[in-house]
Design an enzyme around this catalytic site. Structure first.
Site, PDB file in Angstrom:
ATOM      1  N   LEU A 101      -6.496 -19.227 120.013  1.00  0.00           N
ATOM      2  CA  LEU A 101      -7.787 -19.395 120.683  1.00  0.00           C
ATOM      3  C   LEU A 101      -7.464 -20.034 122.027  1.00  0.00           C
ATOM      4  CD1 LEU A 101     -10.112 -20.864 117.884  1.00  0.00           C
ATOM      5  CD2 LEU A 101     -10.104 -18.538 118.783  1.00  0.00           C
ATOM      6  N   ASP A 102      -8.206 -19.676 123.061  1.00  0.00           N
ATOM      7  CA  ASP A 102      -7.996 -20.312 124.373  1.00  0.00           C
ATOM      8  C   ASP A 102      -8.199 -21.815 124.238  1.00  0.00           C
ATOM      9  OD1 ASP A 102      -7.976 -17.738 125.284  1.00  0.00           O
ATOM     10  OD2 ASP A 102     -10.022 -17.819 126.064  1.00  0.00           O
ATOM     11  N   LYS A 103      -7.661 -22.519 125.214  1.00  0.00           N
ATOM     12  CA  LYS A 103      -7.779 -23.982 125.206  1.00  0.00           C
ATOM     13  C   LYS A 103      -9.240 -24.435 125.042  1.00  0.00           C
ATOM     14  CE  LYS A 103      -6.494 -27.971 127.959  1.00  0.00           C
ATOM     15  NZ  LYS A 103      -6.084 -28.425 129.277  1.00  0.00           N
ATOM     16  N   ARG A 186     -13.777 -13.366 127.085  1.00  0.00           N
ATOM     17  CA  ARG A 186     -14.096 -13.846 128.448  1.00  0.00           C
ATOM     18  C   ARG A 186     -13.926 -12.702 129.447  1.00  0.00           C
ATOM     19  NH1 ARG A 186     -14.338 -19.476 127.859  1.00  0.00           N
ATOM     20  NH2 ARG A 186     -13.233 -20.169 125.988  1.00  0.00           N
TER      21      ARG A 186
END
Ligand code: URA
Length: 229
Positions: A101-103, A186
């Site tokens: 997962l992205d930060k 995103r």
């Protein structure tokens, strides 16, 4: 393996192991264990603590409710990683995140040391669906939602697979995808000129984020969750 190593692999510290043995709380095949360096057969020996069997499992499967601001990585020189959110006894088990997962993305993150399980979940062939809750910076219309659902070309030329979007209102909704490309969601909304300002994974295959876990909390997966297919 050594008895104290076996006990520590069950989630106790080596110090705990030493104390258990000293206090004669450990039995191996019904005999009280006397030495911490005694060799045990972790698969065939019956090892008990206070009469209760310690079941050996080579693999560990963790569900973490990932908070924002933490890296989905095993180690990093400067930034906090998801591994640092686990207790010390789990930090040396070779766990790694099953898909990143992205930060800034929150929610369901599975950690394991079972490479086959990881492959089954993230391999494109497995077609495992992932559900995310999102919020956008700007309102989005039906036409743009349809464009994304049908598969949208990203800046790098890749066209995403069809997906499903359920809007709750003009900015918030849920999206189900079956891929896991870098910053995928995103970039999908970016491709129609919008921006994701909140992203949380709720589900991966049949594993649903346990709502009783607060951000940063974790629990082991139940056996029926591990069999993800
Ligand atoms: N898509 C993203 O953009 N980020 C994630 O963390 C997961 C899916």
């Amino acid at each position: 393996m050594r008895l104290d190593k076996f006990i520590s692999e069950m989630g106790y510290t080596r110090k705990d192991a030493e104390l258990f043995i000293k206090r004669k709380r450990i039995t191996i095949n019904n005999q009280v264990a006397l030495k911490k360096d005694e060799k045990v057969d972790e698969v065939n020996d019956i090892i008990c603590l206070d009469g209760k069997m310690l079941k050996y499992s080579k693999y560990v499967y963790i569900m973490l409710n990932k908070p924002a601001g933490v890296l989905s990585a095993t180690d990093d020189k400067t930034q906090k990683t998801v591994i640092s959110l686990l207790p010390e006894t789990l930090q040396n088990k070779g766990l790694f995140p099953v898909g990143r997962l992205d930060k800034e993305t929150m929610g369901l993150l599975i950690l394991t040391n079972d490479g086959n399980f990881c492959h089954r979940v993230i391999s494109p062939k497995s077609n495992v669906s992932k559900v995310y809750k999102f919020e956008l910076a700007d309102e989005i219309d039906e036409i743009k939602i349809k464009q994304i659902e049908q598969g949208i070309e990203l800046k790098d030329g890749y066209t995403t697979l069809p997906c499903k979007i359920n809007m709750q209102n003009t900015k918030c909704g849920k999206i189900t995808i079956t891929e896991g490309k870098y910053h995928q969601i995103r970039r999908m909304f970016g491709a129609v000129g919008n921006k994701v300002v909140y992203l949380e994974r709720l589900q991966e295959g049949k594993i649903i984020l346990d709502q009783s876990l607060k951000r940063g909390e974790w629990r082991e997966l139940a056996p029926n969750e591990i069999n993800i297919d």
